[in-house]
Motif scaffolding. Structure first.
Motif, PDB file in Angstrom:
ATOM      1  N   ALA A  57       0.887  -1.094  -0.117  1.00 25.40           N
ATOM      2  CA  ALA A  57      -0.043   0.028  -0.066  1.00 25.40           C
ATOM      3  C   ALA A  57       0.852   1.175   0.000  1.00 25.40           C
ATOM      4  O   ALA A  57       0.532   2.267  -0.613  1.00 25.40           O
ATOM      5  CB  ALA A  57      -0.833  -0.132   1.186  1.00 25.40           C
ATOM      6  N   ARG A  58       1.899   1.298   0.848  1.00 23.97           N
ATOM      7  CA  ARG A  58       2.678   2.446   0.938  1.00 23.97           C
ATOM      8  C   ARG A  58       3.738   2.658   0.065  1.00 23.97           C
ATOM      9  O   ARG A  58       3.946   3.791  -0.487  1.00 23.97           O
ATOM     10  CB  ARG A  58       3.468   2.536   2.537  1.00 23.97           C
ATOM     11  CG  ARG A  58       2.540   2.710   3.620  1.00 23.97           C
ATOM     12  CD  ARG A  58       3.217   2.821   4.864  1.00 23.97           C
ATOM     13  NE  ARG A  58       4.189   3.976   4.890  1.00 23.97           N
ATOM     14  CZ  ARG A  58       3.827   4.910   5.529  1.00 23.97           C
ATOM     15  NH1 ARG A  58       2.649   5.047   6.414  1.00 23.97           N
ATOM     16  NH2 ARG A  58       4.530   6.212   5.685  1.00 23.97           N
ATOM     17  N   GLU A  59       4.435   1.716  -0.300  1.00 22.19           N
ATOM     18  CA  GLU A  59       5.627   1.767  -1.426  1.00 22.19           C
ATOM     19  C   GLU A  59       5.399   0.975  -2.870  1.00 22.19           C
ATOM     20  O   GLU A  59       5.456   1.644  -4.010  1.00 22.19           O
ATOM     21  CB  GLU A  59       6.779   1.396  -0.768  1.00 22.19           C
ATOM     22  CG  GLU A  59       7.480   2.179   0.262  1.00 22.19           C
ATOM     23  CD  GLU A  59       7.758   3.513  -0.171  1.00 22.19           C
ATOM     24  OE1 GLU A  59       8.304   3.482  -1.313  1.00 22.19           O
ATOM     25  OE2 GLU A  59       7.647   4.544   0.547  1.00 22.19           O
ATOM     26  N   SER A 117      -3.506  -8.865   7.699  1.00 24.03           N
ATOM     27  CA  SER A 117      -3.167  -7.830   6.840  1.00 24.03           C
ATOM     28  C   SER A 117      -3.834  -6.625   6.950  1.00 24.03           C
ATOM     29  O   SER A 117      -3.314  -5.503   6.414  1.00 24.03           O
ATOM     30  CB  SER A 117      -4.043  -8.349   5.454  1.00 24.03           C
ATOM     31  OG  SER A 117      -3.291  -9.556   4.929  1.00 24.03           O
ATOM     32  N   VAL A 118      -4.988  -6.653   7.447  1.00 25.24           N
ATOM     33  CA  VAL A 118      -5.799  -5.348   7.649  1.00 25.24           C
ATOM     34  C   VAL A 118      -5.646  -4.771   9.206  1.00 25.24           C
ATOM     35  O   VAL A 118      -5.625  -3.460   9.487  1.00 25.24           O
ATOM     36  CB  VAL A 118      -7.215  -5.571   7.549  1.00 25.24           C
ATOM     37  CG1 VAL A 118      -7.560  -5.897   6.032  1.00 25.24           C
ATOM     38  CG2 VAL A 118      -7.750  -6.568   8.430  1.00 25.24           C
ATOM     39  N   GLN A 119      -5.020  -5.590   9.952  1.00 23.53           N
ATOM     40  CA  GLN A 119      -4.773  -5.078  11.380  1.00 23.53           C
ATOM     41  C   GLN A 119      -3.871  -3.751  11.539  1.00 23.53           C
ATOM     42  O   GLN A 119      -4.322  -2.954  12.403  1.00 23.53           O
ATOM     43  CB  GLN A 119      -3.892  -6.106  12.218  1.00 23.53           C
ATOM     44  CG  GLN A 119      -3.785  -5.829  13.632  1.00 23.53           C
ATOM     45  CD  GLN A 119      -3.287  -7.030  14.456  1.00 23.53           C
ATOM     46  OE1 GLN A 119      -2.658  -7.952  13.765  1.00 23.53           O
ATOM     47  NE2 GLN A 119      -3.492  -7.225  15.782  1.00 23.53           N
ATOM     48  N   TYR A 120      -2.735  -3.672  10.812  1.00 23.22           N
ATOM     49  CA  TYR A 120      -1.829  -2.436  10.924  1.00 23.22           C
ATOM     50  C   TYR A 120      -2.088  -1.580  10.004  1.00 23.22           C
ATOM     51  O   TYR A 120      -1.262  -0.695   9.780  1.00 23.22           O
ATOM     52  CB  TYR A 120      -0.600  -2.716  11.122  1.00 23.22           C
ATOM     53  CG  TYR A 120      -0.360  -3.576  12.259  1.00 23.22           C
ATOM     54  CD1 TYR A 120      -0.340  -3.063  13.657  1.00 23.22           C
ATOM     55  CD2 TYR A 120       0.227  -5.064  12.302  1.00 23.22           C
ATOM     56  CE1 TYR A 120      -0.169  -3.835  14.717  1.00 23.22           C
ATOM     57  CE2 TYR A 120       0.336  -5.887  13.403  1.00 23.22           C
ATOM     58  CZ  TYR A 120       0.279  -5.160  14.401  1.00 23.22           C
ATOM     59  OH  TYR A 120       0.239  -6.248  15.644  1.00 23.22           O
ATOM     60  N   ALA A 142      -6.251   3.721   6.773  1.00 24.22           N
ATOM     61  CA  ALA A 142      -6.574   4.634   5.520  1.00 24.22           C
ATOM     62  C   ALA A 142      -5.435   5.551   5.119  1.00 24.22           C
ATOM     63  O   ALA A 142      -5.309   5.686   4.192  1.00 24.22           O
ATOM     64  CB  ALA A 142      -8.087   5.453   5.476  1.00 24.22           C
ATOM     65  N   ALA A 143      -4.945   5.906   6.029  1.00 28.73           N
ATOM     66  CA  ALA A 143      -3.576   7.056   5.841  1.00 28.73           C
ATOM     67  C   ALA A 143      -2.769   6.074   4.861  1.00 28.73           C
ATOM     68  O   ALA A 143      -1.901   6.929   4.088  1.00 28.73           O
ATOM     69  CB  ALA A 143      -2.854   7.628   6.968  1.00 28.73           C
ATOM     70  N   ASP A 144      -2.319   4.869   5.208  1.00 23.00           N
ATOM     71  CA  ASP A 144      -1.324   4.091   4.486  1.00 23.00           C
ATOM     72  C   ASP A 144      -1.834   4.111   3.015  1.00 23.00           C
ATOM     73  O   ASP A 144      -1.226   4.093   1.950  1.00 23.00           O
ATOM     74  CB  ASP A 144      -1.172   2.817   4.876  1.00 23.00           C
ATOM     75  CG  ASP A 144      -0.477   2.836   6.383  1.00 23.00           C
ATOM     76  OD1 ASP A 144       0.490   3.664   6.520  1.00 23.00           O
ATOM     77  OD2 ASP A 144      -1.078   2.229   7.252  1.00 23.00           O
ATOM     78  N   VAL A 145      -3.153   3.626   2.761  1.00 25.91           N
ATOM     79  CA  VAL A 145      -3.758   3.423   1.485  1.00 25.91           C
ATOM     80  C   VAL A 145      -3.795   5.038   0.859  1.00 25.91           C
ATOM     81  O   VAL A 145      -3.500   5.030  -0.397  1.00 25.91           O
ATOM     82  CB  VAL A 145      -4.947   2.818   1.530  1.00 25.91           C
ATOM     83  CG1 VAL A 145      -5.748   2.761   0.101  1.00 25.91           C
ATOM     84  CG2 VAL A 145      -4.987   1.747   2.179  1.00 25.91           C
ATOM     85  N   GLY A 146      -4.198   5.941   1.568  1.00 27.78           N
ATOM     86  CA  GLY A 146      -4.243   7.422   0.931  1.00 27.78           C
ATOM     87  C   GLY A 146      -2.912   7.869   0.471  1.00 27.78           C
ATOM     88  O   GLY A 146      -2.770   8.357  -0.557  1.00 27.78           O
ATOM     89  N   LEU A 147      -1.830   7.639   1.437  1.00 31.02           N
ATOM     90  CA  LEU A 147      -0.631   8.138   0.836  1.00 31.02           C
ATOM     91  C   LEU A 147      -0.109   7.445  -0.499  1.00 31.02           C
ATOM     92  O   LEU A 147       0.600   7.899  -1.276  1.00 31.02           O
ATOM     93  CB  LEU A 147       0.517   7.615   1.862  1.00 31.02           C
ATOM     94  CG  LEU A 147       1.987   7.910   1.411  1.00 31.02           C
ATOM     95  CD1 LEU A 147       2.262   9.575   1.338  1.00 31.02           C
ATOM     96  CD2 LEU A 147       2.843   7.407   2.717  1.00 31.02           C
TER      97      LEU A 147
END
Lengths: 275, 255
Positions: free
Chosen positions: B94-96, B187-190, B193-198
C-alpha cells in the motif's frame, strides 16, 4: 480584438509582411522581407530548397515568431496577437501542408471536417460536408479509410479538402505539388486555381516548381538569400534579365546561385562508404 | 576549463528543461479550464493508460506480493513472527511497492507511447495542422493524457495493492502454512486509511509525472525518426528517475 491589433494602413491588402527578420540561432533566414497580398489575389513564392519559404509561411500563420517586423493577416497582427485571437483568424484561413499532415488516427471524413468541430454538426452532417469537399478534389468513396491507406496524391487531395472545408478566405499551400507525378501536380494546381478564380479565395502558394508557379500565380515572388529578389507577374518573370531568377526558372546547375555540388571536392568511392 | 564549462552547460540545460516542463504543466492547467471540453479524448486516454495496463499491473503486483511473503517469512521465522508476514506485505504494497512498481510499469508502457505518438505528430506537422485548424495542441493532446494519467494511476494501484496482498496470501497459506483467517486479520490489522491514501496520492503524482514527461518529450521533438527515438528513450528514463525521487520526497514529507 483590441484596436492596436488592427492595421489601419494598407486597407487594400489582406496580407501585409513588412520588414521581416527571422533567424535560427546565429543564422539569419529572412532579412527585410516586405510584400503584400491583395484580396482575391494569388501570390506564389518560389525559391530553392532551404531558402526559407516554408519558414515564411509559418511566420504568416503564427507558427513561429520572427525576430522583428510586422505580419498582418486579415487585419490581425499575427506576431503580437493573443492565442484566442490567432485561433479566430485560423477559422478564416486554410493551410495545406507539404506532406499533408493528416491526423493518422482519424478517418478521412473526420480529418476533412476537423475544423468544423465548433459548429455543433451531427456526424451525419459532417460526413455529408466531407463527401462534398472530397468530391470537389475529385475523390469518392474514401471517407472511411485511414490516411495510411491512401496514396501520396490522394493524401494531398484529402489535405486540400480539409484546408477548404471551413470555406476559408485565405488559403496557404506549402509545396502543393512536390512529390507528385506531372498529371497529379497539374490537377492539384488546377484545384488551387479554381479555389482562387471561382470562389475568390486569396491564395499564397509556396513552391519550387516553376510550372505550378506560372499556372496559379497572379504574381510570383522569388525568395533568395533571405530576401525577396523580385516580385512580378508570370510574364514579367518569364521576361526577366536577372541572372539568378533566369537560372532558377531555367533550372540550370551552373550560374550565380550557390550550389552544393562544387564544394564537395572528394567524393568517396563505393569502397570508402562502407566504413 | 573544459569540464567546468561542460558541467555549467549541462546545468543550464537542465534548469531550462525544468522551466519548459513547468510551462507545459501551467499550459495544461490553463487549457483544462477552457472550452471546448473534449471528454471523449479523455475517455480514450483512460482506456490506454488504465484499462489496457491492467494485465501488466496485475502480474507485477501478484509476484511482488508473493516474493515479499517468501522473503519476509525467512527472516521472521528466526523470531517466530511468521504471522506478521501478512502485515508486512499489505503495508509495503500500500505505501511503497504498489504505487512505485505500477508507476514504473506504466511509465515504460504508456509514457513511451505518448512520447512516440506526439513526437511523430510533431515531425509530420500534425501538431502544426491542429493549430491551423483553430485547435490548441496542448488542449487537444496533452490535457486528456495528463488527466488520464493522474486519475487512472490510483485506480491501477488499488488493483495492484489487492492482487499483491492476495499473492502474499497464496504463498503464506500454501507454502508457509498460515491459516487464511489469520492472514486476513494480520493484513488489515496495521493498515489504516492513511497508508492507502499515501499510496494513492503518490500514484496520482506519478501518473501526472509520467504523462507530463512523455508528452513534453514528444511535443518538443525537432527533426525526424531518430529524434523521436531519443525522445521516447528520454521519456522513459526521466520519468522513471523522477518517480523514484518523488517517491522518496513524498515519503519523507509524510514521515
Amino acid at each position: 480584438m483590441t484596436t492596436e491589433q488592427q492595421s489601419p494602413e494598407n486597407e487594400s491588402a489582406l496580407i501585409t509582411v513588412r520588414d521581416l527578420w527571422t533567424r535560427f540561432d546565429e543564422f539569419w533566414i529572412h532579412r527585410e522581407i516586405t510584400f503584400e497580398v491583395r484580396p482575391g489575389e494569388s501570390l506564389v513564392i518560389i525559391g530553392g530548397s532551404g531558402s526559407g519559404k516554408s519558414t515564411l509561411l509559418r511566420a504568416m500563420i503564427g507558427l513561429l515568431r520572427p525576430e522583428r517586423g510586422d505580419v498582418v493577416v486579415g487585419g490581425l497582427d499575427v506576431m503580437r496577437s493573443s492565442e484566442p485571437a490567432l485561433y479566430e483568424l485560423m477559422r478564416r484561413v486554410g493551410v495545406l501542408f507539404q506532406f499533408g499532415a493528416l491526423f493518422d488516427s482519424l478517418a478521412v471524413w473526420e480529418n476533412v471536417t476537423f475544423g468544423l468541430q465548433d459548429r455543433k454538426l451531427s456526424d451525419a452532417e459532417r460526413r455529408r460536408v466531407a463527401s462534398e469537399k472530397l468530391k470537389m478534389v475529385g475523390l469518392r468513396g474514401v471517407e472511411d479509410l485511414l490516411p495510411g491507406q491512401l496514396s501520396g496524391g490522394m493524401k494531398k487531395r484529402v489535405a486540400l479538402a480539409r484546408a477548404i472545408a471551413h470555406d476559408p478566405e485565405i488559403l496557404f499551400c506549402d509545396e502543393p505539388t512536390s512529390g507528385l507525378d506531372p498529371v497529379m501536380s497539374d490537377l492539384i494546381s488546377e484545384l488551387i486555381l479554381q479555389m482562387n478564380e471561382r470562389l475568390g479565395v486569396t491564395t499564397v502558394t509556396i513552391t519550387h516548381d516553376i510550372a505550378t508557379a506560372y499556372k496559379i500565380g497572379d504574381r510570383i515572388a522569388m525568395l533568395y538569400d533571405g530576401t525577396i529578389l523580385v516580385c512580378d507577374t508570370p510574364d514579367g518573370i518569364r521576361a526577366t534579365q536577372d541572372p539568378i531568377v533566369r537560372q532558377f526558372i531555367e533550372g540550370r546547375a551552373h550560374g550565380p546561385i550557390r550550389g552544393e555540388v562544387a564544394e564537395e571536392t572528394s567524393t568517396p568511392g563505393p569502397g570508402g562508404r562502407a566504413g | 576549463m573544459g569540464w567546468v564549462g561542460w558541467i555549467g552547460n549541462r546545468t543550464l540545460k537542465g534548469i531550462g528543461e525544468c522551466g519548459r516542463v513547468s510551462e507545459l504543466l501551467l499550459d495544461t492547467v490553463r487549457w483544462t479550464l477552457r472550452r471546448p471540453v473534449r471528454f471523449h479524448l479523455f475517455v480514450q486516454q483512460c482506456l490506454h493508460v488504465g484499462v489496457y495496463s491492467i494485465p501488466v499491473v496485475l502480474i507485477t503486483g501478484a509476484f511482488t506480493g508473493m516474493v515479499l511473503a517468501l522473503q519476509t517469512a525467512s527472516a521472521f521465522r528466526l523470531f517466530g513472527a511468521e504471522s506478521l508476514v501478512a502485515s508486512v506485505v499489505s503495508l509495503s504494497m500500500a505505501r511503497e511497492l504498489g504505487p512505485v512498481l505500477t508507476g514504473l510499469m506504466v511509465a515504460g508502457r504508456v509514457g513511451s507511447a505518448m512520447a512516440a505518438e506526439l513526437g511523430t505528430m510533431r515531425v509530420t506537422e500534425q501538431i502544426d495542422a491542429l493549430h491551423t485548424l483553430a485547435t490548441n495542441p496542448v488542449q487537444y493532446l496533452v490535457v486528456p493524457r495528463v488527466w488520464a494519467g493522474m486519475i487512472m494511476l490510483p485506480c491501477l494501484v488499488i488493483f495492484s495493492d489487492i492482487i499483491g496482498i492476495f499473492g502474499g496470501r497464496v504463498v503464506a497459506v500454501g507454502v508457509l502454512g498460515t491459516s487464511p483467517a489469520t492472514y486476513f486479520k494480520r493484513s488489515v490489522q496495521y493498515l489504516d486509511a492513511a497508508d492507502v491514501g499515501l499510496g494513492l496520492l503518490k500514484a496520482a503524482l506519478f501518473g501526472l509525472t509520467l504523462a507530463l514527461v512523455g508528452c513534453y518529450q514528444g511535443y518538443t521533438v525537432r527533426g525526424g525518426a531518430r529524434e523521436v527515438g531519443f525522445a521516447v528513450n528520454r521519456a522513459v528514463v526521466v520519468s522513471i528517475a523522477l518517480i523514484l525521487v518523488l517517491n522518496y520526497l513524498v515519503t519523507a514529507f509524510f514521515f
